[in-house]
Design a protein around this motif. Structure first.
Motif, mmCIF file in Angstrom:
data_model
loop_
_atom_site.group_PDB
_atom_site.id
_atom_site.type_symbol
_atom_site.label_atom_id
_atom_site.label_comp_id
_atom_site.label_asym_id
_atom_site.label_seq_id
_atom_site.Cartn_x
_atom_site.Cartn_y
_atom_site.Cartn_z
ATOM 1 N N LEU A 8 0.995 -1.336 -0.021
ATOM 2 C CA LEU A 8 -0.151 -0.029 0.092
ATOM 3 C C LEU A 8 1.021 1.235 -0.006
ATOM 4 O O LEU A 8 1.947 1.225 0.583
ATOM 5 C CB LEU A 8 -1.000 0.084 1.414
ATOM 6 C CG LEU A 8 -1.831 -1.050 1.641
ATOM 7 C CD1 LEU A 8 -2.584 -0.655 2.996
ATOM 8 C CD2 LEU A 8 -2.795 -1.520 0.527
ATOM 9 N N HIS A 56 -13.930 2.279 4.220
ATOM 10 C CA HIS A 56 -13.631 1.896 5.593
ATOM 11 C C HIS A 56 -12.549 3.144 5.973
ATOM 12 O O HIS A 56 -11.867 3.250 5.449
ATOM 13 C CB HIS A 56 -12.943 0.695 5.708
ATOM 14 C CG HIS A 56 -12.753 0.145 6.996
ATOM 15 N ND1 HIS A 56 -11.549 -0.054 7.691
ATOM 16 C CD2 HIS A 56 -13.623 0.223 8.287
ATOM 17 C CE1 HIS A 56 -11.702 -0.389 8.832
ATOM 18 N NE2 HIS A 56 -13.117 -0.237 9.426
ATOM 19 N N THR A 116 -11.741 -1.971 1.566
ATOM 20 C CA THR A 116 -11.435 -3.147 2.221
ATOM 21 C C THR A 116 -11.076 -4.376 1.096
ATOM 22 O O THR A 116 -10.803 -5.247 1.323
ATOM 23 C CB THR A 116 -12.192 -3.540 3.121
ATOM 24 O OG1 THR A 116 -13.352 -3.706 2.843
ATOM 25 C CG2 THR A 116 -12.006 -2.653 4.462
ATOM 26 N N SER A 117 -11.880 -4.090 -0.015
ATOM 27 C CA SER A 117 -11.959 -5.200 -1.129
ATOM 28 C C SER A 117 -10.756 -4.892 -2.258
ATOM 29 O O SER A 117 -9.995 -5.908 -2.517
ATOM 30 C CB SER A 117 -13.266 -5.285 -1.557
ATOM 31 O OG SER A 117 -13.398 -6.372 -2.519
ATOM 32 N N THR A 118 -10.605 -3.645 -2.627
ATOM 33 C CA THR A 118 -9.785 -3.605 -3.546
ATOM 34 C C THR A 118 -8.339 -2.867 -3.119
ATOM 35 O O THR A 118 -7.623 -2.603 -3.865
ATOM 36 C CB THR A 118 -10.381 -2.509 -4.593
ATOM 37 O OG1 THR A 118 -10.480 -1.198 -4.197
ATOM 38 C CG2 THR A 118 -11.515 -2.972 -5.203
ATOM 39 N N HIS A 119 -8.403 -2.197 -1.774
ATOM 40 C CA HIS A 119 -7.333 -1.652 -1.052
ATOM 41 C C HIS A 119 -7.068 -0.176 -1.859
ATOM 42 O O HIS A 119 -5.927 0.435 -1.625
ATOM 43 C CB HIS A 119 -5.837 -2.379 -1.060
ATOM 44 C CG HIS A 119 -6.223 -3.664 -0.437
ATOM 45 N ND1 HIS A 119 -6.913 -3.953 0.601
ATOM 46 C CD2 HIS A 119 -5.656 -4.910 -0.892
ATOM 47 C CE1 HIS A 119 -6.619 -4.855 1.310
ATOM 48 N NE2 HIS A 119 -5.986 -5.853 0.284
ATOM 49 N N ARG A 169 -10.224 3.934 2.896
ATOM 50 C CA ARG A 169 -9.611 2.743 1.811
ATOM 51 C C ARG A 169 -10.883 1.622 1.668
ATOM 52 O O ARG A 169 -11.607 1.409 2.397
ATOM 53 C CB ARG A 169 -8.680 2.247 2.751
ATOM 54 C CG ARG A 169 -7.740 0.935 2.268
ATOM 55 C CD ARG A 169 -6.730 0.360 2.944
ATOM 56 N NE ARG A 169 -7.125 -0.316 3.946
ATOM 57 C CZ ARG A 169 -7.480 -1.586 4.071
ATOM 58 N NH1 ARG A 169 -7.441 -2.493 3.225
ATOM 59 N NH2 ARG A 169 -8.251 -2.027 5.287
#
Lengths: 418, 89
Positions: free
Chosen positions: B2, B53, B73-76, B71
């Motif tokens: 990230l 999130h 939480t699934s794709t970042h 952010r």
């Protein structure tokens, strides 16, 4: 159902294995069931199996968004153990160990249960004291535990780093000789095949899109294959628990996090046990194919992505190399990730809910695989009898508000570091 | 990896940060009678959404400031970052 045996194997060899029965059917959902289990993973399949076998409830459907065994039951590192200190966890897991030992016979399916023993390494005097306490607690609950000194550990795993001047010297370890591993896919398939043969409908590629709740009672579920009525509904969806809870307007003491695992290229038999590093999160065993199976820390932030991030993998494998220096010479064969339902005290929830006929099975953190049979057995009991069994009485949903936490590691609510 | 845009330091890799959890959780007010349910909500209950999130991160190997990050939480995907005391619309 066709029984699997050496004789059926020979018989089918004569027809080039073209005439085996399908292991489970692919039914279209009925209008109504007595019980719907959401989630066709290990826990859901085991729950359906024990509902049929122990409680004679066979009008049951398992609804699975993808394919059975494609979630965490196919993504874990296959470790089975009951080396817990707290009574709730120890007694529950040890009940499960008994089911594991009988599983291959019980399911007529070789789950390749291999009680090879688990060794938790200790790297300080304080850790030896803590392990001694945990081992004694285990023995009081009838679980086998052996405290090993440095020399005894060296005899069992001479390939670990016993050289001088290492950052985390091995002082000894705690061993549970009866712990081990099993073939994880076989567990899912074995439960599925038996449940199917007793009348359970396994419905794959069917996503739950909502619930039908009226006057505090569950009436059914809405799915991508239409609405299905049910008297009782059980949730066994691990990392997706919060997504379904939102549809039910429930907020749970759970966060979803990602855990990675990986395997190396296959090598000759080297490691006879499951070994965990005591100065961080790393564990390792060798598969029957010869691959070193490894895992460790969560990625460390809420995630539903089912794929891992490299900084965590690098950190975990650095610990692995500190423990087993030979690992640095191996090539990585494969890495993957699964999403964990991390509960706020590190222990699971198997309980009724405030909605009549809705039952909850979640919060397994990264200990779900070993719990598969005991979880299915107790969840089936909870659903069938509409009351919890003594074995899962501690795994209540309201223990967070009334303070009866089961915090095995004493880490509190920071689920991402546990 | 990230990459988080620290509102104090600019774009940095995730290695410099420590995670601090859900930033929408509010501690009950001081000097006020609090029910067990309110404590339960604050200490244990989490939405843990799949999707957007809002979360706390600590730039522990950088400026050592706490920041808020929005952010997926699934794709970042990271949509926006805020200073800890910044108002969020």
């Amino acid at each position: 159902m066709q029984k699997y045996s050496v004789f059926s194997l020979i018989k089918n060899a004569f027809s080039d294995h073209q005439n085996w029965e399908v292991a489970w059917k692919d039914p279209t959902p009925k209008k109504e069931y007595d019980v719907i289990i959401i989630g066709g993973g290990g826990h859901g399949l085991a729950t359906a199996y024990y509902l049929a076998k122990e409680h004679n409830i066979t009008n049951v459907a398992i609804i699975e968004k993808g394919w059975i065994g494609g979630g965490n039951v196919g993504r874990n590192t296959t470790i089975i153990r009951s080396n817990y200190m707290h009574d709730e966890n120890g007694l529950f897991s040890e009940f499960g160990m008994d089911l594991w030992r009988k599983m291959s016979q019980d399911l007529n399916y070789n789950v390749m249960f291999s009680p090879r023993g688990i060794i938790n390494l200790a790297h300080s005097d304080a850790q030896m004291n803590a392990y001694s306490r945990r081992g004694n607690s285990m023995r009081l609950n009838g679980i086998d535990a052996v405290l090993l000194n440095r020399e005894e550990v060296q005899k069992l795993i001479p390939m670990a780093d016993f050289s001088d001047n290492v950052r985390f010297p091995i002082f000894g370890g705690l061993m549970q000789p009866s712990a081990g591993t099993a073939r994880h896919d076989a567990v899912a398939w074995g439960y599925a095949r038996q449940a199917d043969s007793m009348g359970v409908d396994i419905i794959q590629n069917c996503e739950v899109t909502g619930f039908d709740v009226s006057n505090g009672k569950i009436l059914g579920v809405r799915t991508s294959k239409g609405d299905i009525k049910a008297k009782k509904v059980g949730l066994c969806v691990a990392g997706s628990t919060n997504i379904l809870a939102e549809m039910l307007n429930m907020t749970l003491p759970i966060e979803t996090h990602l855990l990675q695992a990986c395997v190396s290229e296959p090598i000759k038999p080297l490691l006879d046990h499951v070994v965990t590093f005591g100065a961080g999160h790393f564990y390792c065993s060798q598969s029957d194919k010869g691959e070193m199976v490894m895992g460790g820390d969560l990625d460390g932030y809420n995630s539903y992505s089912q794929r891992g991030n490299l900084p965590t993998l690098q950190h975990v494998l650095t610990e692995g190399i500190a423990m087993f220096p030979f690992l640095s010479k191996l090539k990585m064969l494969r890495t993957w990730g699964g999403i964990m339902d991390m509960s706020m005290d590190g222990s699971p929830i198997i309980d009724k809910t405030h909605i009549n006929g809705l039952y909850l099975n979640c919060g397994w953190c990264y200990g779900g695989f070993k719990a598969t049979p005991a979880s299915g057995w107790t969840f089936a009991h909870t659903i069938a009898q509409d009351r919890v069994h003594d074995l899962n009485a501690g795994y209540s949903l309201n223990r967070f508000s009334n303070g009866n936490l089961i915090d095995e590691k004493g880490l509190g609510t920071k689920t991402w570091i546990s | 990896m990230l990459y988080i845009n620290c509102p104090h330091c600019g774009l940095r890799s995730q290695n410099e940060f420590a995670y601090g959890g859900d930033a929408t959780v509010k501690r009950p007010e001081l000097n006020k009678e609090i029910s067990d349910q309110e404590w339960d909500n604050f200490v244990y209950l989490r939405k843990s959404p799949r999707g957007k999130h809002l979360e706390l991160w600590h730039h522990i190997s950088g400026c050592r400031q706490w920041i808020k990050v929005e952010r997926d939480t699934s794709t970042h995907e990271i949509f926006k970052t805020y200073k800890a005391n910044e108002a969020i619309e």
